[in-house]
Design an enzyme around this catalytic site. Structure first.
Site, PDB file in Angstrom:
ATOM      1  CD  GLU A 159      -4.731  14.942   5.001  1.00  0.00           C
ATOM      2  OE1 GLU A 159      -5.294  15.111   6.104  1.00  0.00           O
ATOM      3  OE2 GLU A 159      -4.663  13.847   4.430  1.00  0.00           O
TER       4      GLU A 159
ATOM      5  CG  ASP B 154      -7.156  -4.801   2.888  1.00  0.00           C
ATOM      6  OD1 ASP B 154      -7.308  -4.455   1.702  1.00  0.00           O
ATOM      7  OD2 ASP B 154      -6.790  -4.029   3.792  1.00  0.00           O
TER       8      ASP B 154
ATOM      9  CG  PHE C 250     -14.389  16.805   3.089  1.00  0.00           C
ATOM     10  CD1 PHE C 250     -13.974  17.326   1.878  1.00  0.00           C
ATOM     11  CD2 PHE C 250     -14.567  15.426   3.197  1.00  0.00           C
ATOM     12  CE1 PHE C 250     -13.732  16.499   0.793  1.00  0.00           C
ATOM     13  CE2 PHE C 250     -14.329  14.588   2.120  1.00  0.00           C
ATOM     14  CZ  PHE C 250     -13.908  15.130   0.908  1.00  0.00           C
TER      15      PHE C 250
ATOM     16  CB  ALA D  95     -18.230  11.441   0.503  1.00  0.00           C
TER      17      ALA D  95
ATOM     18  CG  MET E 117     -15.632  21.736  -2.462  1.00  0.00           C
ATOM     19  SD  MET E 117     -16.394  23.207  -3.222  1.00  0.00           S
ATOM     20  CE  MET E 117     -18.116  23.020  -2.718  1.00  0.00           C
ATOM     21  CB  SER E 118     -14.055  21.589   4.241  1.00  0.00           C
ATOM     22  OG  SER E 118     -12.666  21.805   3.997  1.00  0.00           O
TER      23      SER E 118
ATOM     24  CG  ASP F 235      -9.499  20.003   7.619  1.00  0.00           C
ATOM     25  OD1 ASP F 235      -9.575  18.939   8.261  1.00  0.00           O
ATOM     26  OD2 ASP F 235      -9.187  20.057   6.414  1.00  0.00           O
TER      27      ASP F 235
ATOM     28  CG  ASP G 188      -2.153  -0.814   1.035  1.00  0.00           C
ATOM     29  OD1 ASP G 188      -2.584  -0.935  -0.117  1.00  0.00           O
ATOM     30  OD2 ASP G 188      -2.673  -1.349   2.024  1.00  0.00           O
TER      31      ASP G 188
END
Length: 700
Positions: free
Chosen positions: A369, A540, A399, A401, A405-406, A365, A328
């Site tokens: 990030e 997985d 934010f 899906a 945006m946020s 946020d 990954d």
């Protein structure tokens, strides 16, 4: 496994737990006390019902019993010395396995001491003993209580002390949903309350399986071990047939050559039966026969040293034969937390205005990030961090899906940051300049976040997922080993290609789904390649089950741990590379010691046979280059050397031959040069030195 672990940096912040880790045991280092502690086990293994599984050493034990009977019937110093060293050969062989198993038993003892008798509180408030739990039961565990059994968290979130299992003192977070829901019986909840659905069957908890595996109780011989045992048994039969024909040939020679010496004795010492047994033991592959089991146990021990639990020896061997690694991207090849590295304003936009808008949109946020955008604006543009609650009239937009945006609304100012397509659609405007900046960042392996205020795009935030230091060199090593590396990522193909090039992997799979992973594994396996991969989520599980080496993270779901054939207790995806190296080392160690053993036997053949039979067949005297004192000392010296060399090789079998990434042909050359040539030279030197001492013994 608290007793044996090389600590890795903890990946979870929190207060220290109350658990304490045991002192690590270094792989390959042997404390002389270990021999004393393992000696009783070595003696117990003399039981023929146990030893028959090792055909080579079983033959040696039968020979030792035979010489013991002959020595009692016709005693002599030579006979008893041979008998004693034959028994020591069997004991030393058992000692190698007993020392290897002793480490596992020490680890199992540490695990048993960590197990606690827990009381389970069912969802309806009923209290029962943890041992009475059944698969599917639902229990409630609160702060300060021991989790009574293995299961998945179905409600709540808690800080859990897993030091009894992993040796890591810092607590970890376990929560319902996601890939951090699995909990292990015997660990302790430090805070909050969780509801757990039990997934284990009675008596088959994770800790119980760990104890059985590290003790070696469930260790099955691998296909390679079985094949090598068959080869050793075949060689033993061949030498057995060759040796038993020597006495009839000697009788034939005496019958037709009156002047030929009487071969019923050697210089008046010993009995022909004892001599024949000694010769057989020296010629059959006793060295590798004695160490084969210890090599396999030590291979699993080296994994345990690194906090990896292998469900079978077959998985360790498969790791050594792996030719494709699926890794990954996030958390394995890269650090995983994308960081804001640059703010790129559009033409005509003041960089300060872009930095101010980007920081305002990121204040609420709490993702890594988002926090990195706030820090970048503060450090690079001097904009102080503001408390979200102190900005009057601010409405923060989270934010989702759907919007991708946020941002924040402050009076007439509406600021958004997010995916390029989403922000462009929100503003209703686009430009070739924005497309160019977004494309450049994507080509560099970064993630672009477009920042806009009202209907105007201000610029782009460059989020960079940093490739871990040293990964390129590691992948170069894999390539030299003949292993193909494939990066798995959910990124778009342009970003994936950039990171793959920076990391140095051979290939990548972008925008990967669970079905894509499974299909890739099957495709690789169709070409005859063995595949290894890591995973932690329920999605997985199919790929982990399909892979030849499936390493499940301990933090993952129960489904993932059940599907894989290894569990990494540290939940470090990069450890897959170490696992492959350990598997390679296991195979190389076995090959090196097999080469040494066979070369050893050939050398002993040329050292002993000429000394023994030169009197009967004078032509053999030209091969008698060692010029041993007498046929009797030649036999005894060879038997002594045959026993002692096993002891000297036990540390190498447990530590393993040092592995250096190289091609198969280079490894073969190294084996032949070091262990083949060494196996030829060592008996000549060793037997000659021992002979110099033995010739001082009266009557030999």
């Amino acid at each position: 496994m608290t007793a044996v672990l090389d600590k890795h940096a903890d990946k979870h912040a929190g207060e220290p737990a109350t658990g304490t880790a045991q002192k690590p045991v270094k792989a390959g280092l042997i404390d002389p006390k270990q021999f004393g502690k393992s000696l009783p086990d070595a003696l117990r293994k003399l039981d023929p019902r146990t030893l028959w599984r090792n055909p080579v050493m079983f033959i040696v034990e039968v020979g030792a019993v035979f010489t013991t009977v002959l020595s009692i019937a016709d005693p002599s110093l030579f006979a008893w010395l041979i008998t004693g060293w034959l028994w020591l050969t069997v004991i030393f062989a058992n000692l190698a396995e007993a020392v290897a198993e002793g480490r596992g038993k020490a680890q199992a003892a540490a695990l048993r001491s960590a197990k606690q008798d827990a009381v389970a509180i069912l969802a309806d408030g009923t209290e029962i003993a943890a041992t009475q739990l059944k698969q599917g039961d639902v229990v409630v565990v609160e702060a300060g209580q021991i989790i009574p059994g293995d299961g998945d968290v179905i409600e709540g979130i808690a800080s859990v002390d897993e030091s009894a299992i992993t040796g890591e003192s810092a607590p970890v977070i376990r929560e319902s949903g996601g890939d951090r829901s699995a909990v292990t019986g015997g660990t302790k909840v430090l805070s909050d309350r969780i509801v757990v659905r039990i997934t284990q069957k009675p008596g088959e908890s994770f800790v119980d399986r760990m104890i059985a595996l590290v003790e070696g109780a469930n260790r099955q011989k691998t296909p390679n071990e079985i094949a090598l045992n068959i080869l050793l048994a075949a060689l033993t039969v061949i030498f057995l047939l060759a040796v038993v024909t020597l006495q009839p040939l000697a009788i034939f020679s005496k019958a037709y050559q009156a002047a030929a010496p009487d071969t019923s004795a050697i210089d008046g010492n010993g009995v022909t039966g004892i001599v024949l047994v000694s010769l057989l033991v020296c010629l059959i592959p006793t060295t590798i026969g004695a160490l084969l089991s210890a090599i396999g146990i030590a291979g699993m021990d080296r994994l345990v040293q690194r906090n990896v639990l292998a469900m079978s020896g077959r998985a360790v061997e498969a790791a050594g034969d792996v030719s494709t690694l699926l890794l990954d991207k996030t958390g394995t090849i890269t650090l995983g937390n994308r960081q804001a590295s640059e703010l790129v304003p559009l033409n005509g936009v003041d960089p300060q205005d872009l930095a101010d808008a980007a920081q305002l949109a990121s204040l609420a946020d709490e993702t890594p990030e988002g926090r990195s955008v706030v820090v970048l604006a503060k450090n690079e543009y001097g904009i102080r961090e503001r408390e979200p609650g102190l900005i009057g009239g601010a409405t923060f937009v989270p934010f989702t899906a759907q919007t991708r945006m946020s941002g924040v609304d402050i009076g007439d100012r509406k600021i958004r940051k997010g995916a390029a397509a989403a922000v462009i659609k929100w503003t209703g405007s686009s430009s070739a300049e924005v497309d160019a900046i977004v494309g450049r960042i994507s080509d560099q392996g970064g993630t672009p976040l477009v920042v806009a205020e009202n209907d105007r795009i201000l610029g782009v935030i460059h989020l960079k997922d940093v490739v871990k230091a040293g990964m390129k060199a590691r992948f170069d090593e894999m390539r030299r080993m003949g292993i193909r590396t494939v990066m798995i990522t959910g990124d778009n193909p342009r970003t994936a290609a950039a990171i793959a090039a920076e990391a140095g992997v051979d290939d990548f799979l972008a925008e990967a789904t669970p079905e894509d992973k499974l299909a890739l594994i099957k495709k690789e396996q169709q070409g005859g390649r063995l595949v290894a991969m890591t995973g932690d989520g329920t999605n997985d599980a199919p790929a982990l089950a399909q892979a030849d080496v499936g390493v499940a993270m301990n933090t993952g779901t129960s489904a993932a741990k059940e599907a894989g054939n290894m569990v990494d207790l540290d939940s470090d995806p990069t450890k897959l590379i170490e696992i492959v190296e350990i598997g390679k080392q296991l195979l190389i160690t076995r090959g090196a010691l097999t080469t040494f053993s066979i070369a050893n036997d050939i050398a002993k053949y040329f050292a002993i046979i000429p000394a023994m039979f030169a009197a009967v067949y004078p032509g053999l005297d030209t091969l008698n280059i060692m010029r041993l004192h007498s046929p009797g000392s030649a036999i005894l010296s060879a038997v002594v050397f045959n026993a002692i060399v096993i002891v000297f090789l036990i540390p190498l079998a447990l530590r393993g031959v040092r592995y250096r990434p190289s091609s198969a042909s280079a490894l073969l050359r190294r084996n032949l040069l070091v262990y083949g040539l060494g196996g030829v030279i060592a008996p000549f030197l060793g037997i000659k030195l021992i002979d110099l001492f033995i010739q001082l013994i009266p009557g030999i």
